[in-house]
Scaffold this motif. Structure first.
Motif, PDB file in Angstrom:
ATOM      1  N   LEU A  27       0.825  -1.211   0.000  1.00  0.00           N
ATOM      2  CA  LEU A  27       0.000   0.000   0.000  1.00  0.00           C
ATOM      3  C   LEU A  27       0.858   1.260   0.000  1.00  0.00           C
ATOM      4  CD1 LEU A  27      -2.778  -1.114   2.489  1.00  0.00           C
ATOM      5  CD2 LEU A  27      -3.001  -0.786   0.013  1.00  0.00           C
ATOM      6  N   ARG A  28       1.907   1.286   0.814  1.00  0.00           N
ATOM      7  CA  ARG A  28       2.775   2.469   0.863  1.00  0.00           C
ATOM      8  C   ARG A  28       3.476   2.676  -0.480  1.00  0.00           C
ATOM      9  NH1 ARG A  28       0.139   2.065   4.803  1.00  0.00           N
ATOM     10  NH2 ARG A  28      -1.115   3.218   3.326  1.00  0.00           N
ATOM     11  N   ALA A  29       3.898   1.608  -1.103  1.00  0.00           N
ATOM     12  CA  ALA A  29       4.596   1.721  -2.390  1.00  0.00           C
ATOM     13  C   ALA A  29       3.670   2.236  -3.487  1.00  0.00           C
ATOM     14  CB  ALA A  29       5.183   0.368  -2.796  1.00  0.00           C
ATOM     15  N   HIS A  74       0.602   6.486  -4.212  1.00  0.00           N
ATOM     16  CA  HIS A  74       0.610   7.654  -5.101  1.00  0.00           C
ATOM     17  C   HIS A  74       0.252   7.311  -6.541  1.00  0.00           C
ATOM     18  CE1 HIS A  74       1.987  10.103  -1.849  1.00  0.00           C
ATOM     19  NE2 HIS A  74       2.983   9.267  -1.619  1.00  0.00           N
ATOM     20  N   THR A  75      -0.119   6.050  -6.792  1.00  0.00           N
ATOM     21  CA  THR A  75      -0.615   5.698  -8.125  1.00  0.00           C
ATOM     22  C   THR A  75      -2.030   6.261  -8.263  1.00  0.00           C
ATOM     23  OG1 THR A  75      -1.595   3.614  -7.387  1.00  0.00           O
ATOM     24  CG2 THR A  75       0.710   3.534  -8.149  1.00  0.00           C
ATOM     25  N   GLU A  76      -2.504   6.316  -9.480  1.00  0.00           N
ATOM     26  CA  GLU A  76      -3.869   6.810  -9.692  1.00  0.00           C
ATOM     27  C   GLU A  76      -4.875   5.968  -8.905  1.00  0.00           C
ATOM     28  OE1 GLU A  76      -6.907   7.002 -13.398  1.00  0.00           O
ATOM     29  OE2 GLU A  76      -4.976   8.010 -13.722  1.00  0.00           O
ATOM     30  N   TYR A  77      -4.729   4.661  -8.981  1.00  0.00           N
ATOM     31  CA  TYR A  77      -5.658   3.764  -8.285  1.00  0.00           C
ATOM     32  C   TYR A  77      -5.490   3.878  -6.772  1.00  0.00           C
ATOM     33  CZ  TYR A  77      -8.511  -0.345  -7.426  1.00  0.00           C
ATOM     34  OH  TYR A  77      -9.510  -1.184  -7.002  1.00  0.00           O
ATOM     35  N   GLY A  78      -4.263   4.002  -6.310  1.00  0.00           N
ATOM     36  CA  GLY A  78      -4.004   4.144  -4.876  1.00  0.00           C
ATOM     37  C   GLY A  78      -4.623   5.404  -4.303  1.00  0.00           C
ATOM     38  N   ARG A  79      -4.547   6.501  -5.054  1.00  0.00           N
ATOM     39  CA  ARG A  79      -5.184   7.744  -4.603  1.00  0.00           C
ATOM     40  C   ARG A  79      -6.703   7.596  -4.617  1.00  0.00           C
ATOM     41  NH1 ARG A  79      -1.130   9.815  -7.916  1.00  0.00           N
ATOM     42  NH2 ARG A  79      -2.634  10.156  -9.582  1.00  0.00           N
ATOM     43  N   ARG A  80      -7.232   6.981  -5.690  1.00  0.00           N
ATOM     44  CA  ARG A  80      -8.680   6.804  -5.819  1.00  0.00           C
ATOM     45  C   ARG A  80      -9.257   5.981  -4.664  1.00  0.00           C
ATOM     46  NH1 ARG A  80     -10.979   2.961 -10.185  1.00  0.00           N
ATOM     47  NH2 ARG A  80     -12.879   2.474  -9.098  1.00  0.00           N
ATOM     48  N   CYS A  81      -8.511   4.951  -4.249  1.00  0.00           N
ATOM     49  CA  CYS A  81      -8.994   4.059  -3.181  1.00  0.00           C
ATOM     50  C   CYS A  81      -8.539   4.495  -1.789  1.00  0.00           C
ATOM     51  CB  CYS A  81      -8.535   2.635  -3.446  1.00  0.00           C
ATOM     52  SG  CYS A  81      -9.304   1.912  -4.907  1.00  0.00           S
ATOM     53  N   GLY A  82      -7.706   5.511  -1.710  1.00  0.00           N
ATOM     54  CA  GLY A  82      -7.256   5.983  -0.401  1.00  0.00           C
ATOM     55  C   GLY A  82      -6.273   5.059   0.288  1.00  0.00           C
ATOM     56  N   PHE A  83      -5.337   4.489  -0.467  1.00  0.00           N
ATOM     57  CA  PHE A  83      -4.344   3.586   0.117  1.00  0.00           C
ATOM     58  C   PHE A  83      -3.616   4.214   1.308  1.00  0.00           C
ATOM     59  CE2 PHE A  83      -3.243   0.681  -3.760  1.00  0.00           C
ATOM     60  CZ  PHE A  83      -4.544   0.208  -3.773  1.00  0.00           C
ATOM     61  N   SER A  84      -3.380   5.512   1.276  1.00  0.00           N
ATOM     62  CA  SER A  84      -2.599   6.149   2.341  1.00  0.00           C
ATOM     63  C   SER A  84      -3.306   6.069   3.696  1.00  0.00           C
ATOM     64  CB  SER A  84      -2.291   7.603   1.995  1.00  0.00           C
ATOM     65  OG  SER A  84      -3.485   8.349   1.877  1.00  0.00           O
ATOM     66  N   ALA A  85      -4.613   5.888   3.711  1.00  0.00           N
ATOM     67  CA  ALA A  85      -5.366   5.814   4.965  1.00  0.00           C
ATOM     68  C   ALA A  85      -5.654   4.376   5.403  1.00  0.00           C
ATOM     69  CB  ALA A  85      -6.686   6.581   4.832  1.00  0.00           C
ATOM     70  N   ARG A 124      -8.853  -5.572   6.910  1.00  0.00           N
ATOM     71  CA  ARG A 124     -10.289  -5.299   7.002  1.00  0.00           C
ATOM     72  C   ARG A 124     -10.617  -3.985   6.302  1.00  0.00           C
ATOM     73  NH1 ARG A 124     -12.926  -1.760   9.361  1.00  0.00           N
ATOM     74  NH2 ARG A 124     -11.181  -1.141  10.676  1.00  0.00           N
ATOM     75  N   GLN A 125      -9.863  -2.967   6.596  1.00  0.00           N
ATOM     76  CA  GLN A 125     -10.076  -1.657   5.980  1.00  0.00           C
ATOM     77  C   GLN A 125      -9.845  -1.729   4.467  1.00  0.00           C
ATOM     78  OE1 GLN A 125      -7.509   1.326   7.672  1.00  0.00           O
ATOM     79  NE2 GLN A 125      -9.154   2.841   7.678  1.00  0.00           N
ATOM     80  N   TYR A 126      -8.831  -2.474   4.059  1.00  0.00           N
ATOM     81  CA  TYR A 126      -8.561  -2.655   2.636  1.00  0.00           C
ATOM     82  C   TYR A 126      -9.798  -3.241   1.947  1.00  0.00           C
ATOM     83  CZ  TYR A 126      -6.422  -4.408  -1.671  1.00  0.00           C
ATOM     84  OH  TYR A 126      -6.141  -4.675  -2.982  1.00  0.00           O
ATOM     85  N   GLY A 127     -10.373  -4.276   2.525  1.00  0.00           N
ATOM     86  CA  GLY A 127     -11.565  -4.902   1.959  1.00  0.00           C
ATOM     87  C   GLY A 127     -12.756  -3.969   1.887  1.00  0.00           C
ATOM     88  N   GLU A 128     -12.814  -2.997   2.780  1.00  0.00           N
ATOM     89  CA  GLU A 128     -13.924  -2.043   2.792  1.00  0.00           C
ATOM     90  C   GLU A 128     -13.780  -0.959   1.724  1.00  0.00           C
ATOM     91  OE1 GLU A 128     -13.957  -0.558   6.779  1.00  0.00           O
ATOM     92  OE2 GLU A 128     -14.843  -2.392   7.590  1.00  0.00           O
ATOM     93  N   VAL A 129     -12.545  -0.540   1.417  1.00  0.00           N
ATOM     94  CA  VAL A 129     -12.366   0.607   0.527  1.00  0.00           C
ATOM     95  C   VAL A 129     -11.916   0.258  -0.888  1.00  0.00           C
ATOM     96  CG1 VAL A 129     -11.908   2.156   2.454  1.00  0.00           C
ATOM     97  CG2 VAL A 129      -9.982   1.124   1.232  1.00  0.00           C
ATOM     98  N   VAL A 130     -11.392  -0.945  -1.081  1.00  0.00           N
ATOM     99  CA  VAL A 130     -10.906  -1.322  -2.412  1.00  0.00           C
ATOM    100  C   VAL A 130     -11.940  -2.246  -3.058  1.00  0.00           C
ATOM    101  CG1 VAL A 130      -9.063  -2.428  -3.716  1.00  0.00           C
ATOM    102  CG2 VAL A 130      -8.511  -1.072  -1.697  1.00  0.00           C
ATOM    103  N   SER A 172      -0.418   2.342 -23.761  1.00  0.00           N
ATOM    104  CA  SER A 172      -0.060   3.570 -24.480  1.00  0.00           C
ATOM    105  C   SER A 172       1.158   4.261 -23.871  1.00  0.00           C
ATOM    106  CB  SER A 172      -1.241   4.535 -24.481  1.00  0.00           C
ATOM    107  OG  SER A 172      -2.300   3.991 -25.225  1.00  0.00           O
ATOM    108  N   GLY A 173       1.668   3.693 -22.777  1.00  0.00           N
ATOM    109  CA  GLY A 173       2.890   4.237 -22.192  1.00  0.00           C
ATOM    110  C   GLY A 173       2.734   4.975 -20.875  1.00  0.00           C
ATOM    111  N   GLU A 174       1.505   5.184 -20.419  1.00  0.00           N
ATOM    112  CA  GLU A 174       1.326   5.840 -19.121  1.00  0.00           C
ATOM    113  C   GLU A 174       1.819   4.916 -18.019  1.00  0.00           C
ATOM    114  OE1 GLU A 174      -2.213   8.123 -18.007  1.00  0.00           O
ATOM    115  OE2 GLU A 174      -2.957   7.706 -20.034  1.00  0.00           O
ATOM    116  N   ARG A 175       2.289   5.493 -16.936  1.00  0.00           N
ATOM    117  CA  ARG A 175       2.778   4.710 -15.802  1.00  0.00           C
ATOM    118  C   ARG A 175       2.162   5.246 -14.517  1.00  0.00           C
ATOM    119  NH1 ARG A 175       3.259   1.822 -19.223  1.00  0.00           N
ATOM    120  NH2 ARG A 175       5.113   0.980 -20.188  1.00  0.00           N
ATOM    121  N   GLY A 176       2.296   4.478 -13.447  1.00  0.00           N
ATOM    122  CA  GLY A 176       1.792   4.900 -12.153  1.00  0.00           C
ATOM    123  C   GLY A 176       0.285   4.865 -12.052  1.00  0.00           C
ATOM    124  N   LEU A 177      -0.346   3.974 -12.791  1.00  0.00           N
ATOM    125  CA  LEU A 177      -1.803   3.902 -12.767  1.00  0.00           C
ATOM    126  C   LEU A 177      -2.302   2.909 -11.719  1.00  0.00           C
ATOM    127  CD1 LEU A 177      -2.470   3.931 -16.608  1.00  0.00           C
ATOM    128  CD2 LEU A 177      -2.548   5.852 -15.014  1.00  0.00           C
TER     129      LEU A 177
END
Length: 111
Positions: free
Chosen positions: A41-43, A46-57, A62-68, A85-90
């Motif tokens: 999660l820490r790694a 800052h990916t698009e998906y990590g920000r969308r799902c709130g990985f930092s919190a 249990r919490q992972y299962g609730e928010v992802v 197409s070459g985008e990274r960090g998604l």
């Protein structure tokens, strides 16, 4: 020339720390899994998906299962297209190794 028995002994000795680390981890599976999830999660927070799902919190499984949310191949398709197409960090911080077409419960992904 180094005798084969000595080479073998040196090879085994070089693996001792990894063997000890594995033994400690295997003796504490819940703590090891918690640490591994936290590392992932820490790694990827800052990916698009990590920000969308709130990985930092997220602090535990249990919490992972609730928010992802569970995702289908159709949910992942836009990310895959952008990655191809070459985008990274998604989805993850690591770049993709390769792409392959598969069929499964979500059907065949068409590009």
């Amino acid at each position: 020339m180094v005798p084969p028995l000595l080479l073998h002994a040196l090879g085994q000795a070089s693996r001792l720390s990894r063997i000890a680390s594995f033994a400690v981890s295997a003796g504490r599976p819940e703590a090891t899994q918690h640490r591994k999830l936290s590392d992932i999660l820490r790694a990827n927070e800052h990916t698009e998906y990590g920000r969308r799902c709130g990985f930092s919190a997220v602090r535990d499984a249990r919490q992972y299962g609730e928010v992802v949310p569970l995702m289908t191949s159709d949910d992942l398709a836009p990310y895959v297209e952008r990655l191809m197409s070459g985008e990274r960090g998604l989805l993850t911080i690591e770049p993709p190794l390769y792409y392959t077409r598969t069929s499964g419960s979500g059907g065949t992904h068409k590009h």
